[in-house]
Design a protein around this motif. Structure first.
Motif: not given
Length: 434
Positions: A199-205
């Motif tokens: 949901q975008g609360e934490v940066t992911v890659t």
């Protein structure tokens, strides 16, 4: 979607990859794709079965039109036939149309509200059935059944998996440069069935789909430090891959989905490790000082290609899956990174850094025949199509810094844009879900 029948009555290998169609157009095998009939026109949640039959034939033709190996004719301009004839074609009625193979099928409403979609492929010269598929699907899922049929036809003709029922995971980017929002997104190859797993609360890659399409492994910055996590394809059951106080990153599944290869950084040194996909203690595969990362298994699981700066610049290396036999593959100049093995095992895609530019290249599995496919400002993060004919990648525009997904043919040519609802990066193209 439940498979009713997946029997190959005649293996494509026995017929030969081109025996299905002696008629060709510019080197492409010509398949006739007439409209699918229905025994009785019934209203369903997905529309009338007669209309669905037309839409399925149109979708099959559209799918096959994206390939270099097949040229589909129709559905417009081709004769209509009965559902009975779908399983027993009247070959004289199809003579002289300029096609080497014939697609038939039908759509039938079921008492449980679903529909049966059945499709066949026939060699018009030998008058033999090449393959058939049958699916029971929700009426609203007729498009996926069409993708599965098209994939079966492509495989029967080329002996390669089709890409039409594959999925793509990527990083969806919104927000601003100062406050970016990055979410893991998943969609079908044609852009349908789009959803977000985080949901975008934490940066992911670095999202990477499992071979069965049921899970996604990715890198999360939860807690401020990169760590590898796994989530189910619906976004549930999110958990860490391993329990470690060190940074972990650059994950990718093994071909059988049982293992995940990734990197762990300790005291500035990054090495390649492998762990069971269900977790457990990671096993270290590299020990050379420097940065070893971006590992990717060969399709048979016996080797791992990875990048390392042990020579002074980032280059592509290969080793056996137990870490033995490490050797350098890339010698074509520049720095070379992000290697990934093609599904057919014949080539490796990579990103080449030369000056200020990054471009996508391919080489054979032994390190020769390097070929640069793109000429953008920053083209990186390659991933292969299931049929090993296309490489998808992330393109970043100079100035704006906006990322998009592109795909380029291994034969060369201009890349094609892949539609996403927002800026996109770091794609992962799954195999075909069976």
């Amino acid at each position: 979607m439940r498979l009713l029948s997946s029997t190959f009555l005649l293996a494509a290998a026995a017929l030969g990859p081109t025996s299905a169609a002696q008629a060709q157009s510019g080197g492409q095998i010509v398949l006739a794709v007439p409209q699918f009939p229905t025994p009785k026109n019934v209203k369903t949640d997905g529309g009338e079965t007669g209309v669905i039959g037309i839409q399925i034939s149109q979708q099959i033709a559209s799918d096959l039109r994206t390939t270099r190996a097949i040229y589909p004719m129709g559905p417009d301009g081709l004769r209509h036939y009965t559902p009975t004839e779908a399983g027993a074609p009247l070959y004289p009625n199809w003579a002289g149309i300029g096609a080497g193979a014939l697609v038939t099928g039908y759509v039938q409403a079921r008492d449980d509200g679903r529909i049966n979609v059945v499709c066949y492929l026939y060699d018009l010269k030998s008058r033999r059935e090449m393959t058939r598929k049958g699916f029971a699907v929700a009426a609203t899922e007729w498009k996926r059944a069409a993708h599965r049929c098209a994939g079966a036809f492509y495989t029967a003709v080329t002996n390669r998996p089709g890409l039409f029922d594959s999925r793509i995971a990527y990083v969806a980017a919104t927000g601003s440069r100062t406050k970016p929002v990055k979410r893991i997104a998943v969609m079908n190859w044609d852009g349908t069935d789009h959803s977000y797993l985080t949901q975008g609360e934490v940066t992911v890659t670095s999202p990477r789909l499992s071979p069965d399409g049921e899970h996604v492994v990715y890198m999360s910055f939860a807690g401020g430090m990169p760590n590898v996590r796994i989530t189910d394809a619906d976004g549930g059951n999110d958990r860490p891959l391993v329990q470690s106080g060190a940074m972990s990153f650059a994950p990718r599944y093994s071909p059988d989905g049982r293992q995940i290869v990734f990197s762990i950084a300790v005291d500035g040194n990054s090495d390649v490790y492998v762990a069971d996909a269900n977790g457990g203690m990671p096993r270290r595969l590299t020990t050379t000082p420097g940065i070893d990362t971006s590992p990717s298994f060969s399709p048979d699981g016996r080797q791992i290609v990875f990048e390392s700066d042990r020579s002074g610049t980032q280059q592509v290396y290969v080793m056996n899956s137990d870490g033995s036999g490490q050797r350098r593959l890339s010698f074509g100049g520049g720095s070379n990174s992000s290697p990934v093995w093609s599904p057919d095992g014949e080539r490796i895609a990579f990103a080449r850094w030369t000056g200020a530019n990054i471009n996508i290249g391919i080489m054979n599995a032994s390190g020769g025949d390097e070929k640069i496919l793109t000429n953008g400002w920053q083209d990186e993060a390659p991933t292969w199509s299931p049929d090993s004919e296309w490489v998808m990648f992330q393109r970043t525009l100079q100035g704006s810094g906006i990322g998009s997904l592109q795909m380029v043919s291994t034969a060369g040519g201009e890349p094609k844009a892949v539609a996403t609802p927002q800026a996109a990066a770091d794609p992962s193209w799954s195999g075909v879900v069976q």
